[in-house]
Enzyme design. Sequence first.
Site, mmCIF file in Angstrom:
data_model
loop_
_atom_site.group_PDB
_atom_site.id
_atom_site.type_symbol
_atom_site.label_atom_id
_atom_site.label_comp_id
_atom_site.label_asym_id
_atom_site.label_seq_id
_atom_site.Cartn_x
_atom_site.Cartn_y
_atom_site.Cartn_z
ATOM 1 C CB ILE A 177 47.939 55.781 4.403
ATOM 2 C CG1 ILE A 177 48.093 54.324 3.949
ATOM 3 C CG2 ILE A 177 49.236 56.266 5.051
ATOM 4 C CD1 ILE A 177 49.166 54.115 2.888
ATOM 5 C CB CYS A 178 47.992 59.828 6.929
ATOM 6 S SG CYS A 178 48.383 61.379 7.776
ATOM 7 C CB THR A 179 44.288 62.954 6.723
ATOM 8 O OG1 THR A 179 45.070 63.187 5.541
ATOM 9 C CG2 THR A 179 44.987 63.576 7.924
ATOM 10 C CB THR A 237 43.237 59.726 11.333
ATOM 11 O OG1 THR A 237 43.814 60.432 10.227
ATOM 12 C CG2 THR A 237 42.840 60.735 12.411
#
Length: 328
Positions: free
Chosen positions: A116-118, A136
């Site tokens: 998730i995300c970074t 990302t």
Amino acid sequence: MTRTLRTEQVVVLALENSVAFELGLPHRFLTADALRPTDGGPRPYEVLMCTVDDGPITTSAGYQVLPTHPHEALRTADTVVIVGTPWHSVMETGALAQPIRDALALVPTGARWVSICTGAFVLAALGLLDGRRATTHWAHADAFRRCFPDIELDADVLFIDHGDVLTSAGNAAGIDLLLHLVRRDHGVEVANRVARGAVVAPWRDGGQAQFIDRPVPAVGEGGTASTREWALRHLEEDLSLARLAQHAGMSVRTFTRRFREETGQTAGEWITGRRVEHARHLLEKTDWPVDRVAAASGFGTAAAFRTQFRTGVGISPSAYRRGYLTPA
């Protein structure tokens, strides 16, 4: 895509400075009441959280969280989730500290990896994204490309699914990805129930492009939302670009531009996606032959339907139905 017949162990590895909001998402969406079996069988997912050294970590919100299980839980993980860690050293160097590498080396071959995300930086540093397309948060796209120039980064999408490795964009895109996991593992209807329980959209149109430094036009300013709503009620009909533009009262050129601004997709991509979702529902809930499902979903011929369905879902319509349609 396989339907889980036992409880799948999902292990969230909480790294120092993990985004607090994202740490709670797997538990919220994978252990929701909507997933509780009505026949008293096992829950589809068990969510565990561990840290590298089995001690507390400080989240991005400044408070500490304790792991629920020791990091040895990674040895039996079916799915591993890595959430965002803003300004973690891996985002500057592209490398992971040895203790993190050692912990993740415990993950068995064949496990599913989710970021998730970074968290995508961690998967990339492990080599899991080599030769693959990934995503990302758009704000960290340049840093990702600097660290991993050989990985194809698509910062316009909400998530990317390679089956064994899945990456998503920032914060709320983690919700999109987790709902996608439920939808892939257990079907559209179950995922929709989970979404309703959390009061979120079961499927968000478009990608990150609609959030990148430009406002989303309001419906009253000549937007395409009303036409999208109309199209959802007429998926079985001819939805050519010209007809969509006519419904919106725009020229084809203006409609094309506004549609992409609002959804991050072309009209054709959006329509195909909605037709595939509708077809999935029909395959799950009816015993209609493929020709009838194809027609009701707007694909015209069974051949075209099979091609588009396999592209969108990864398997044939008949294989999908075998996995989800319960015999009477």
